[in-house]
Scaffold this motif. Sequence first.
Motif, PDB file in Angstrom:
ATOM      1  N   LEU A   1       4.461  10.008   2.115  1.00  0.00           N
ATOM      2  CA  LEU A   1       4.825   9.062   1.057  1.00  0.00           C
ATOM      3  C   LEU A   1       4.645   9.691  -0.321  1.00  0.00           C
ATOM      4  O   LEU A   1       5.505   9.552  -1.189  1.00  0.00           O
ATOM      5  CB  LEU A   1       3.971   7.801   1.171  1.00  0.00           C
ATOM      6  CG  LEU A   1       4.236   6.903   2.382  1.00  0.00           C
ATOM      7  CD1 LEU A   1       3.190   5.805   2.449  1.00  0.00           C
ATOM      8  CD2 LEU A   1       5.637   6.310   2.328  1.00  0.00           C
ATOM      9  N   VAL A   2       3.530  10.366  -0.507  1.00  0.00           N
ATOM     10  CA  VAL A   2       3.267  11.019  -1.787  1.00  0.00           C
ATOM     11  C   VAL A   2       4.276  12.128  -2.031  1.00  0.00           C
ATOM     12  O   VAL A   2       4.808  12.283  -3.141  1.00  0.00           O
ATOM     13  CB  VAL A   2       1.835  11.571  -1.834  1.00  0.00           C
ATOM     14  CG1 VAL A   2       1.626  12.417  -3.088  1.00  0.00           C
ATOM     15  CG2 VAL A   2       0.819  10.438  -1.804  1.00  0.00           C
ATOM     16  N   LEU A   3       4.590  12.910  -0.992  1.00  0.00           N
ATOM     17  CA  LEU A   3       5.524  14.015  -1.139  1.00  0.00           C
ATOM     18  C   LEU A   3       6.913  13.521  -1.512  1.00  0.00           C
ATOM     19  O   LEU A   3       7.560  14.067  -2.419  1.00  0.00           O
ATOM     20  CB  LEU A   3       5.591  14.823   0.161  1.00  0.00           C
ATOM     21  CG  LEU A   3       6.612  15.969   0.183  1.00  0.00           C
ATOM     22  CD1 LEU A   3       6.293  16.995  -0.909  1.00  0.00           C
ATOM     23  CD2 LEU A   3       6.645  16.634   1.559  1.00  0.00           C
ATOM     24  N   MET A   4       7.385  12.473  -0.832  1.00  0.00           N
ATOM     25  CA  MET A   4       8.721  11.956  -1.139  1.00  0.00           C
ATOM     26  C   MET A   4       8.767  11.349  -2.541  1.00  0.00           C
ATOM     27  O   MET A   4       9.757  11.487  -3.258  1.00  0.00           O
ATOM     28  CB  MET A   4       9.131  10.916  -0.095  1.00  0.00           C
ATOM     29  CG  MET A   4       9.362  11.500   1.291  1.00  0.00           C
ATOM     30  SD  MET A   4      10.613  12.803   1.304  1.00  0.00           S
ATOM     31  CE  MET A   4      12.077  11.879   0.820  1.00  0.00           C
TER      32      MET A   4
ATOM     33  N   LEU B   1       1.931   7.340  -6.510  1.00  0.00           N
ATOM     34  CA  LEU B   1       1.090   8.487  -6.863  1.00  0.00           C
ATOM     35  C   LEU B   1       1.917   9.772  -6.893  1.00  0.00           C
ATOM     36  O   LEU B   1       1.720  10.632  -7.750  1.00  0.00           O
ATOM     37  CB  LEU B   1      -0.059   8.614  -5.864  1.00  0.00           C
ATOM     38  CG  LEU B   1      -1.047   7.441  -5.822  1.00  0.00           C
ATOM     39  CD1 LEU B   1      -2.102   7.693  -4.754  1.00  0.00           C
ATOM     40  CD2 LEU B   1      -1.684   7.208  -7.184  1.00  0.00           C
ATOM     41  N   GLY B   2       2.849   9.901  -5.936  1.00  0.00           N
ATOM     42  CA  GLY B   2       3.720  11.068  -5.931  1.00  0.00           C
ATOM     43  C   GLY B   2       4.655  11.082  -7.124  1.00  0.00           C
ATOM     44  O   GLY B   2       4.911  12.134  -7.716  1.00  0.00           O
ATOM     45  N   VAL B   3       5.183   9.900  -7.479  1.00  0.00           N
ATOM     46  CA  VAL B   3       6.060   9.801  -8.648  1.00  0.00           C
ATOM     47  C   VAL B   3       5.315  10.235  -9.905  1.00  0.00           C
ATOM     48  O   VAL B   3       5.851  10.978 -10.736  1.00  0.00           O
ATOM     49  CB  VAL B   3       6.590   8.359  -8.793  1.00  0.00           C
ATOM     50  CG1 VAL B   3       7.339   8.195 -10.121  1.00  0.00           C
ATOM     51  CG2 VAL B   3       7.514   8.005  -7.625  1.00  0.00           C
ATOM     52  N   VAL B   4       4.073   9.788 -10.038  1.00  0.00           N
ATOM     53  CA  VAL B   4       3.259  10.181 -11.194  1.00  0.00           C
ATOM     54  C   VAL B   4       3.028  11.685 -11.188  1.00  0.00           C
ATOM     55  O   VAL B   4       3.033  12.342 -12.245  1.00  0.00           O
ATOM     56  CB  VAL B   4       1.923   9.417 -11.189  1.00  0.00           C
ATOM     57  CG1 VAL B   4       0.978   9.984 -12.245  1.00  0.00           C
ATOM     58  CG2 VAL B   4       2.157   7.940 -11.441  1.00  0.00           C
TER      59      VAL B   4
ATOM     60  N   THR C   1       0.827  -1.204   0.000  1.00  0.00           N
ATOM     61  CA  THR C   1       0.000   0.000   0.000  1.00  0.00           C
ATOM     62  C   THR C   1       0.861   1.253   0.000  1.00  0.00           C
ATOM     63  O   THR C   1       0.588   2.224  -0.712  1.00  0.00           O
ATOM     64  CB  THR C   1      -0.938   0.013   1.217  1.00  0.00           C
ATOM     65  OG1 THR C   1      -1.790  -1.141   1.162  1.00  0.00           O
ATOM     66  CG2 THR C   1      -1.800   1.268   1.230  1.00  0.00           C
ATOM     67  N   ALA C   2       1.934   1.234   0.815  1.00  0.00           N
ATOM     68  CA  ALA C   2       2.842   2.384   0.868  1.00  0.00           C
ATOM     69  C   ALA C   2       3.549   2.565  -0.471  1.00  0.00           C
ATOM     70  O   ALA C   2       3.763   3.690  -0.922  1.00  0.00           O
ATOM     71  CB  ALA C   2       3.865   2.202   1.987  1.00  0.00           C
ATOM     72  N   GLY C   3       3.929   1.454  -1.109  1.00  0.00           N
ATOM     73  CA  GLY C   3       4.584   1.555  -2.407  1.00  0.00           C
ATOM     74  C   GLY C   3       3.673   2.163  -3.453  1.00  0.00           C
ATOM     75  O   GLY C   3       4.088   3.026  -4.232  1.00  0.00           O
ATOM     76  N   VAL C   4       2.425   1.726  -3.470  1.00  0.00           N
ATOM     77  CA  VAL C   4       1.471   2.265  -4.433  1.00  0.00           C
ATOM     78  C   VAL C   4       1.168   3.731  -4.121  1.00  0.00           C
ATOM     79  O   VAL C   4       1.043   4.557  -5.038  1.00  0.00           O
ATOM     80  CB  VAL C   4       0.176   1.431  -4.426  1.00  0.00           C
ATOM     81  CG1 VAL C   4      -0.876   2.069  -5.326  1.00  0.00           C
ATOM     82  CG2 VAL C   4       0.460  -0.001  -4.881  1.00  0.00           C
TER      83      VAL C   4
ATOM     84  N   ALA D   1       8.519   2.678  11.534  1.00  0.00           N
ATOM     85  CA  ALA D   1       7.352   3.486  11.859  1.00  0.00           C
ATOM     86  C   ALA D   1       6.749   3.958  10.544  1.00  0.00           C
ATOM     87  O   ALA D   1       7.433   4.597   9.739  1.00  0.00           O
ATOM     88  CB  ALA D   1       7.761   4.675  12.720  1.00  0.00           C
ATOM     89  N   PRO D   2       5.505   3.640  10.302  1.00  0.00           N
ATOM     90  CA  PRO D   2       4.918   3.979   8.993  1.00  0.00           C
ATOM     91  C   PRO D   2       4.825   5.477   8.776  1.00  0.00           C
ATOM     92  O   PRO D   2       4.462   6.232   9.677  1.00  0.00           O
ATOM     93  CB  PRO D   2       3.527   3.335   9.058  1.00  0.00           C
ATOM     94  CG  PRO D   2       3.223   3.234  10.511  1.00  0.00           C
ATOM     95  CD  PRO D   2       4.540   2.979  11.186  1.00  0.00           C
ATOM     96  N   ASP D   3       5.211   5.900   7.570  1.00  0.00           N
ATOM     97  CA  ASP D   3       5.027   7.297   7.189  1.00  0.00           C
ATOM     98  C   ASP D   3       3.574   7.520   6.799  1.00  0.00           C
ATOM     99  O   ASP D   3       2.880   6.603   6.347  1.00  0.00           O
ATOM    100  CB  ASP D   3       5.943   7.663   6.011  1.00  0.00           C
ATOM    101  CG  ASP D   3       7.396   7.798   6.446  1.00  0.00           C
ATOM    102  OD1 ASP D   3       7.632   8.182   7.603  1.00  0.00           O
ATOM    103  OD2 ASP D   3       8.274   7.508   5.614  1.00  0.00           O
ATOM    104  N   SER D   4       3.138   8.731   6.954  1.00  0.00           N
ATOM    105  CA  SER D   4       1.769   9.074   6.577  1.00  0.00           C
ATOM    106  C   SER D   4       1.635   9.047   5.060  1.00  0.00           C
ATOM    107  O   SER D   4       2.619   9.230   4.331  1.00  0.00           O
ATOM    108  CB  SER D   4       1.411  10.462   7.103  1.00  0.00           C
ATOM    109  OG  SER D   4       2.192  11.449   6.443  1.00  0.00           O
ATOM    110  N   PRO D   5       0.436   8.806   4.562  1.00  0.00           N
ATOM    111  CA  PRO D   5       0.235   8.845   3.105  1.00  0.00           C
ATOM    112  C   PRO D   5       0.697  10.161   2.491  1.00  0.00           C
ATOM    113  O   PRO D   5       1.252  10.176   1.389  1.00  0.00           O
ATOM    114  CB  PRO D   5      -1.276   8.652   2.953  1.00  0.00           C
ATOM    115  CG  PRO D   5      -1.666   7.874   4.167  1.00  0.00           C
ATOM    116  CD  PRO D   5      -0.787   8.384   5.271  1.00  0.00           C
TER     117      PRO D   5
END
Length: 212
Positions: free
Chosen positions: A113-116, A45-48, A38-41, A106-110
């Motif tokens: 993840l999108v920003l990075m 979105l950020g990469v796109v 889920t984190a990868g997907v 520790a999971p990053d927030s969505p």
Amino acid sequence: MIPTHEWLLFIGAALLMVLTPGPNMIYLISRSICQGRTAGVTSLLGVVGGFLVHMSAAAIGLTALFMAVPLAYDLLKWAGAGYLMWLAWQAVKPGARSPFEPRELAPDSPRKLVLMGFLTSVLNPKVAVFYLSVLPQFISPENGSVLAQSLALGLTQIAVSFSVNLLIALFAAGIAGWFVRYPLWLMLQRYVMGFVLAGLALRLVQEQRRTV
């Protein structure tokens, strides 16, 4: 309208680009393995989003401005090189672990993840070079609106990249399983990745500005 054979050739070029290892691929693999599919997907979105920025810039001529104006191009180039060096340091610094190594994080927030993912994609001058040097070869005024052709080709590139990177994000865990069985390769992979990233950064800063 873009001829079918020209469109298929462009798809091939876009496929070659996305299959070439780079920061986007490395980031998506590391996020998928460290935090799950889920984190990868989500990161994808950020990469796109970064691709959308490059596509929009190419469509309205800003990419050509980056290549024509030394300061604009150099700022983008150095920002991208700096980010590559940061990724390289993260790979080889004392106590670092391979991104392919299964671990609890520790999971990053969505949002993060999108920003990075966005920063990884948008701070990559190679993408701008692709849009400037490859995309125009498939555009002809005789085929209609240049803007419409630019957008159509850009969206095609994004669709190809999204499809391939989605598969990478979904199946990255299988790579981690292989490394669990061969732990020595974890250390070797980490240093190889670090040196490759550093080499890419050095090559990037030495790259000469293209003129248009």
